[in-house]
Design an enzyme around this catalytic site. Structure first.
Site, PDB file in Angstrom:
ATOM      1  N   SER A  20     -29.063 -40.793   5.450  1.00 45.02           N
ATOM      2  CA  SER A  20     -28.836 -40.801   6.892  1.00 45.02           C
ATOM      3  C   SER A  20     -30.081 -41.416   7.517  1.00 45.02           C
ATOM      4  O   SER A  20     -31.096 -41.598   6.849  1.00 45.02           O
ATOM      5  CB  SER A  20     -28.584 -39.381   7.431  1.00 45.02           C
ATOM      6  OG  SER A  20     -29.636 -38.506   7.086  1.00 45.02           O
TER       7      SER A  20
ATOM      8  N   THR B  66     -20.427 -28.889   1.245  1.00 47.55           N
ATOM      9  CA  THR B  66     -20.131 -30.286   0.972  1.00 47.55           C
ATOM     10  C   THR B  66     -18.808 -30.354   0.233  1.00 47.55           C
ATOM     11  O   THR B  66     -18.354 -29.351  -0.332  1.00 47.55           O
ATOM     12  CB  THR B  66     -21.247 -30.932   0.123  1.00 47.55           C
ATOM     13  OG1 THR B  66     -20.903 -32.307  -0.149  1.00 47.55           O
ATOM     14  CG2 THR B  66     -21.422 -30.219  -1.202  1.00 47.55           C
TER      15      THR B  66
ATOM     16  N   CYS C 261     -23.560 -52.823   8.905  1.00 51.97           N
ATOM     17  CA  CYS C 261     -24.018 -51.676   9.700  1.00 51.97           C
ATOM     18  C   CYS C 261     -25.359 -51.966  10.359  1.00 51.97           C
ATOM     19  O   CYS C 261     -25.567 -51.625  11.536  1.00 51.97           O
ATOM     20  CB  CYS C 261     -24.114 -50.440   8.819  1.00 51.97           C
ATOM     21  SG  CYS C 261     -22.528 -49.835   8.210  1.00 51.97           S
TER      22      CYS C 261
END
Length: 410
Positions: A160, A220, A387
């Protein structure tokens, strides 16, 4: 204006037939920057916009295949064509930046056929994140193997965005820890408080929180991540403070002092946003705080984005959907949560992605030895560059937002 010289916005003489005319037809509407296009026989064509902008280069190897992809699949086909090796470029982010800056002018040529758009939308809808699909969608991306991610993520195994104090010189690992610190500070948690983390990844945040004396329960849907994170916390001597589970957020029971979710909302899907925010509201005690880190898309773009799935949704994160900041806030308020603060730092994600991609290229041979072929590597190369460009141009952004559960019913 770029130049007083008349723009050369026509296919190169001698370039191969209808593919050159088709590609030239798209490029002649360029408004910003310039694009140099090379064809297999050595012919080139330079397309200049009327206004200043970036510079991109496109070297076409298989013009017929590329043109067919563009004609039938539009923007999605452009990415597919790169994955298949129909074209290359010396600087993929620079090329994509020119195209994205000119998106409004090139849009009609990059839509593909109505049938292809319909099939894309159906494929996306079929991967929506109900319980069964969620496990499959997450496994498809995150269970590629810990060895794969270890090759190119930083040593904290954080997938992230980092939060930089100095994007030019600061180590990525340092900036990742700053991200965790800011989220923890925003919670105003005290030692002994119990934190819920939805989407615990490889355990980076859980480790940072446990080192502050906090208890953590993390969930998760990735078996690979769970095994790695449990081992990590045990080796750090923090296992007694952290419980990690293979569990869907919709199935969590109990109540926690605070909650954190880092770049997980993007995988929820628009249909399930009310359920996601409702779960956060239900699971956090009155007066508790919720810190979210989320990739967002502009509200101006969102109506088109929701109708036309992009390359990342179709090939990298099936079932995913970026929210706009406005829709995030409305979802939070609808669930009875009170927004407190928001901090946007999309430029830091562009830098994080640039470093990931550079490292990804540096370990290409190692990735090959893991059994991933050239097509796979080109897909990931395109995804990372795509991205990065989105954050650099501002079409997508990144936010850390803090919410509070009211002490009394709203």
């Amino acid at each position: 204006m770029m130049s007083a010289e008349e723009p050369l916005n026509a296919p190169a003489p001698g370039a191969p037939g209808w593919p050159a005319r088709l590609i030239g037809g798209y490029c002649r509407d360029l408004a910003f920057g310039q694009l140099m296009v090379g064809f297999p026989g050595g012919q080139t064509a330079l397309y200049r916009g009327r206004f200043e902008g970036g510079e991109g280069a496109l070297e076409i190897h298989r013009p017929v295949m590329m043109a067919w992809k563009l004609l039938t699949r539009g923007e999605i086909g452009f990415g597919e064509s790169y994955v298949e090796g129909h074209w290359d470029t010396p600087d993929l982010p620079a090329l994509l930046e020119v195209l994205l800056d000119n998106e409004e002018h090139l849009d009609s040529g990059f839509r593909g056929t109505p049938w292809s758009r319909l099939l894309n939308r159906l494929a996306h809808l079929l991967r929506r994140n109900h319980r069964r699909n969620s496990r499959r969608n997450i496994a498809e991306h995150y269970d590629l193997g810990n060895a794969f991610y270890e090759r190119w993520l930083d040593t904290s195994m954080t997938y992230s965005a980092a939060l930089f104090a100095d994007r030019d010189h600061e180590p990525l690992e340092t900036a990742q820890q700053r991200k965790y610190t800011r989220l923890l500070d925003a919670l105003e948690a005290r030692p002994g408080d119990h934190i819920l983390e939805i989407g615990c990844g490889w355990g980076g945040f859980a480790e940072a929180a446990a080192r502050r004396g906090l208890r953590v329960t993390g969930v998760t849907l990735s078996r690979e991540q769970l095994d790695y994170a449990r081992r990590r916390l045990a080796e750090a001597g923090l296992a007694e403070r952290v419980e990690l589970r293979l569990q869907d957020y919709r199935d969590i029971q109990g109540q926690f002092d605070h909650a954190v979710s880092i770049e997980m909302m993007e995988a929820v899907g628009e249909t399930y946003w009310p359920i996601y925010y409702g779960a956060l509201r239900r699971l956090v005690r009155p007066g508790g705080r919720i810190a979210l880190q989320v990739i967002t898309i502009s509200e101006d773009i969102f109506p088109v984005y929701r109708r036309r799935p992009d390359f990342v949704q179709l090939y990298v994160f099936p079932g995913g959907m970026l929210p706009s900041p406005e829709r995030m806030e409305q979802s939070a308020r609808d669930a009875g949560l009170r927004p407190i603060q928001s901090h946007f730092f999309g430029d830091d994600y562009a830098e994080t992605l640039r470093r990931w991609r550079r490292r990804f290229h540096a370990v290409a041979e190692e990735i090959d030895t893991l059994g991933y072929d050239l097509r796979f590597r080109r897909l990931w190369d395109y995804y990372l560059a795509y991205c990065e460009t989105g954050f650099k141009t501002g079409s997508i952004d990144l936010v850390q937002t803090v919410l509070e559960v009211p002490r009394t019913p709203a």
